[in-house]
Design a protein around this motif. Sequence first.
Motif, PDB file in Angstrom:
ATOM      1  N   THR A  70       0.815  -1.215   0.000  1.00 47.79           N
ATOM      2  CA  THR A  70       0.000   0.000   0.000  1.00 47.79           C
ATOM      3  C   THR A  70       0.853   1.271   0.000  1.00 47.79           C
ATOM      4  OG1 THR A  70      -1.822   1.145   1.086  1.00 47.79           O
ATOM      5  CG2 THR A  70      -0.149   0.212   2.527  1.00 47.79           C
ATOM      6  N   TYR A 105       1.162   6.474   6.404  1.00 45.70           N
ATOM      7  CA  TYR A 105       1.561   6.041   7.753  1.00 45.70           C
ATOM      8  C   TYR A 105       2.305   4.703   7.702  1.00 45.70           C
ATOM      9  CZ  TYR A 105      -1.775   9.654   9.006  1.00 45.70           C
ATOM     10  OH  TYR A 105      -2.446  10.838   9.114  1.00 45.70           O
ATOM     11  N   PHE A 106       1.943   3.895   6.731  1.00 43.78           N
ATOM     12  CA  PHE A 106       2.690   2.649   6.527  1.00 43.78           C
ATOM     13  C   PHE A 106       4.141   2.976   6.174  1.00 43.78           C
ATOM     14  CE2 PHE A 106       4.114  -0.573   3.354  1.00 43.78           C
ATOM     15  CZ  PHE A 106       4.133  -1.689   4.170  1.00 43.78           C
ATOM     16  N   ALA A 118      -9.020  -2.259  11.921  1.00 44.94           N
ATOM     17  CA  ALA A 118      -7.565  -2.372  12.042  1.00 44.94           C
ATOM     18  C   ALA A 118      -6.838  -1.634  10.927  1.00 44.94           C
ATOM     19  CB  ALA A 118      -7.146  -3.836  12.037  1.00 44.94           C
ATOM     20  N   CYS A 119      -7.481  -1.444   9.767  1.00 41.97           N
ATOM     21  CA  CYS A 119      -6.758  -0.894   8.619  1.00 41.97           C
ATOM     22  C   CYS A 119      -7.737  -0.438   7.536  1.00 41.97           C
ATOM     23  CB  CYS A 119      -5.816  -1.961   8.043  1.00 41.97           C
ATOM     24  SG  CYS A 119      -4.899  -1.461   6.563  1.00 41.97           S
ATOM     25  N   ILE A 120      -7.447   0.726   6.958  1.00 40.61           N
ATOM     26  CA  ILE A 120      -8.286   1.234   5.865  1.00 40.61           C
ATOM     27  C   ILE A 120      -7.432   1.538   4.621  1.00 40.61           C
ATOM     28  CG2 ILE A 120     -10.100   2.151   7.378  1.00 40.61           C
ATOM     29  CD1 ILE A 120      -8.844   4.954   6.990  1.00 40.61           C
ATOM     30  N   ALA A 121      -6.342   0.789   4.467  1.00 40.99           N
ATOM     31  CA  ALA A 121      -5.429   1.031   3.345  1.00 40.99           C
ATOM     32  C   ALA A 121      -6.032   0.539   2.033  1.00 40.99           C
ATOM     33  CB  ALA A 121      -4.100   0.326   3.588  1.00 40.99           C
ATOM     34  N   HIS A 176      -7.585   6.963   1.371  1.00 37.20           N
ATOM     35  CA  HIS A 176      -7.802   5.603   1.874  1.00 37.20           C
ATOM     36  C   HIS A 176      -9.080   4.952   1.351  1.00 37.20           C
ATOM     37  CE1 HIS A 176      -4.508   6.943   4.357  1.00 37.20           C
ATOM     38  NE2 HIS A 176      -4.304   5.680   4.696  1.00 37.20           N
ATOM     39  N   ASN A 204      -0.871  -0.926  11.900  1.00 34.42           N
ATOM     40  CA  ASN A 204      -1.104  -2.363  12.091  1.00 34.42           C
ATOM     41  C   ASN A 204      -0.543  -3.210  10.965  1.00 34.42           C
ATOM     42  OD1 ASN A 204      -2.495  -2.279  14.549  1.00 34.42           O
ATOM     43  ND2 ASN A 204      -4.406  -1.682  13.512  1.00 34.42           N
ATOM     44  N   LYS A 205      -0.431  -2.622   9.805  1.00 32.78           N
ATOM     45  CA  LYS A 205       0.081  -3.386   8.665  1.00 32.78           C
ATOM     46  C   LYS A 205       1.600  -3.552   8.774  1.00 32.78           C
ATOM     47  CE  LYS A 205      -1.731  -2.695   4.423  1.00 32.78           C
ATOM     48  NZ  LYS A 205      -2.212  -4.058   4.111  1.00 32.78           N
ATOM     49  N   ALA A 240      -4.233   6.012  10.318  1.00 37.88           N
ATOM     50  CA  ALA A 240      -5.078   6.629   9.291  1.00 37.88           C
ATOM     51  C   ALA A 240      -6.513   6.810   9.786  1.00 37.88           C
ATOM     52  CB  ALA A 240      -5.066   5.783   8.026  1.00 37.88           C
TER      53      ALA A 240
HETATM   54  S1  SF4 Z   1      -4.566   2.251   7.015  1.00 35.96           S
HETATM   55 FE1  SF4 Z   1      -3.473   0.286   7.244  1.00 35.96          FE
HETATM   56  S2  SF4 Z   1      -1.485   0.790   6.362  1.00 35.96           S
HETATM   57 FE2  SF4 Z   1      -2.418   2.769   6.873  1.00 35.96          FE
HETATM   58  S3  SF4 Z   1      -1.835   3.245   9.011  1.00 35.96           S
HETATM   59 FE3  SF4 Z   1      -3.740   2.113   9.118  1.00 35.96          FE
HETATM   60  S4  SF4 Z   1      -3.029   0.012   9.432  1.00 35.96           S
HETATM   61 FE4  SF4 Z   1      -1.301   1.114   8.578  1.00 35.96          FE
END
Ligand code: SF4
Lengths: 211, 316
Positions: B117, B121-122, B156-159, B148, B130-131, B140
């Motif tokens: 992705t 933030y990754f 946990a994640c919106i990538a 996103h 979290n990724k 995010a």
């Molecule tokens: S959206 Fe996913 S990749 Fe982006 S900060 Fe959140 S957990 Fe990390």
Amino acid sequence: MQDPIQLELSRRDLLISSAATVAVTGVAGSAAAQSAGKQMAYVTKVNFTVNGERRELDVDNRTTLLDALREHLHLTGTKKGCDHGQCGACTVMVDGRRINSCLTLAVMHDGDEVTTIEGLGQPGNLHPMQAAFVKHDGFQCGYCTPGQICSSVAVLEEIKANIPSHVTGDLNSPAQLTAAEVRERMSGNICRCGAYSNILDAISEVGGITA
Amino acid sequence: MRAFTYERASSVEAAAKAAASNPEAKFIAGGTNLLDLMKLEIETPTHLIDVNGLGLDKIEATPEGGLRIGALVRNTDLAAHETVRRDYGLLSRALVAGASGQLRNRATTAGNLLQRTRCPYFYDPNQPCNKRQPGSGCSAIGGFSRQHAVVGVSDACIATHPSDMAIAMRALDATVETVKADGSRRAIPIADFHRLPGDTPHIETVLERGEFITAVLLPSPVGGKHIYRKVRDRASYAFALVSIGAIIHPDGTGRVAVGGIAHKPWRVEAAEAELPKGARAAARGILADARPTEQNRFKVDLVERALGAVLSEARG
Ligand code: SF4
Ligand SMILES: Cc1cc2nc3c(=O)[nH]c(=O)nc-3n(C[C@H](O)[C@H](O)[C@H](O)COP(=O)(O)OP(=O)(O)OC[C@H]3O[C@@H](n4cnc5c(N)ncnc54)[C@H](O)[C@@H]3O)c2cc1C
């Protein structure tokens, strides 16, 4: 157990590397240095041709093609801009195709032919694209220029080779040499001075775009 | 970049075996995504297996009338291939809408599918993600989330998955062909290849450790008008905010996969039945369970409008 003879060999290989101290502990202490029972080194020998000349290097595996050219072979015409493939300053030709030399490892180019800006032409014997950049003032600070010129030469070849682009109208008829095509294809080379219109003039002259 | 050992793989089987025997090993193809992330120490393999010399760079006709695209075929060569341009124009279009000429000359078919992705933030090791670091949180959510995902998201994640090529592959019903460490082969439909983030956003595909992609297969051509429309912040050399990969037939039926809105190429087959009624009806189905943030709510409208533009281009 590690084979002591092989271990000795890789130690010797390592000592000629710039990161020798870090790497030696890595090899001696880490099982990760082995794959399928083979002992491997953090330094690899690579042979390639740069601007027509055979070169052999022992490089730390981490060395990018860009760093090999600049730091090992002292061909400093190729520039390091962002070092992440975003700016195009490091563009060189490998086996006739332009690539970002910052996003590829030197060890991945064994047997390849690399052409840098120095190989295109030299003062007194300029490549037509270099001469056109001078004539049209296709730069200000000049930092992105080697990458721009390598890309420009390759763009004209790519159009000739009928490689499509995002602005190509009909995929099933030959790619056209137009200003719009050149602009799109040059988008991987950023010029922070904003010399774009003069760069386009230089490429247009060499390519023979009239409009 | 962390130090690593390096080998040039001698065969597909040897590559898969080498990767399975070392949990910290990675394959390297074009290197345009992996090296980028290794420089930032987001990826820290201790061993690289170079798979460029395995002869997997061919595009061949299959007995079923489709195409077999070698995993190492460069994005440029795939986009320029005569059959692809003629019969799978959507794929050519999606490829040339991505990255730059230099990058496409190196980027490979398998590497493109597996690119990670572009969530900022990754990419920033100082931020929870979290990724990148399971359990650390998602910056995010509640942060800067304009680019996103809006569908298939989790707490946990919106990538998003950033690939343009994968959107075309999804619309074309491609299949990913692999070899596992034990030498067994399998064919994974592209619909099942990428995962939604769920509680484990660091696991992005169904590939097992050491499993190696050998090719991507396309079924025989389906005809229709092939259109890829990418909406982004600048006209070239930028990732999609939203992209539409579509094949539309003269009677208004067709297929649509959408990029820039989910953790995987997003396609809702049930919504495709609505295509003849127009973009609004189809987009409603595509985005049925959308959960946008304040900052990316605009993508919901953008999908409908981009799809509208695609449908009128198909008619015109
Ligand atoms: S959206 Fe996913 S990749 Fe982006 S900060 Fe959140 S957990 Fe990390
Ligand atoms: C500045 C920039 C802009 C970009 N813009 C876009 C864009 O607009 N659209 C877009 O779609 N992409 C874009 N990209 C991403 C680009 O498309 C990818 O980096 C590229 O496709 C990755 O392919 P690669 O062969 O270089 O992969 P690599 O970096 O070599 O590998 C990526 C991953 O795939 C794994 N892998 C590779 N081959 C195999 C295999 N055969 N089997 C199993 N695993 C494998 C590797 O281990 C690694 O984890 C951009 C990249 C950059 C740097």
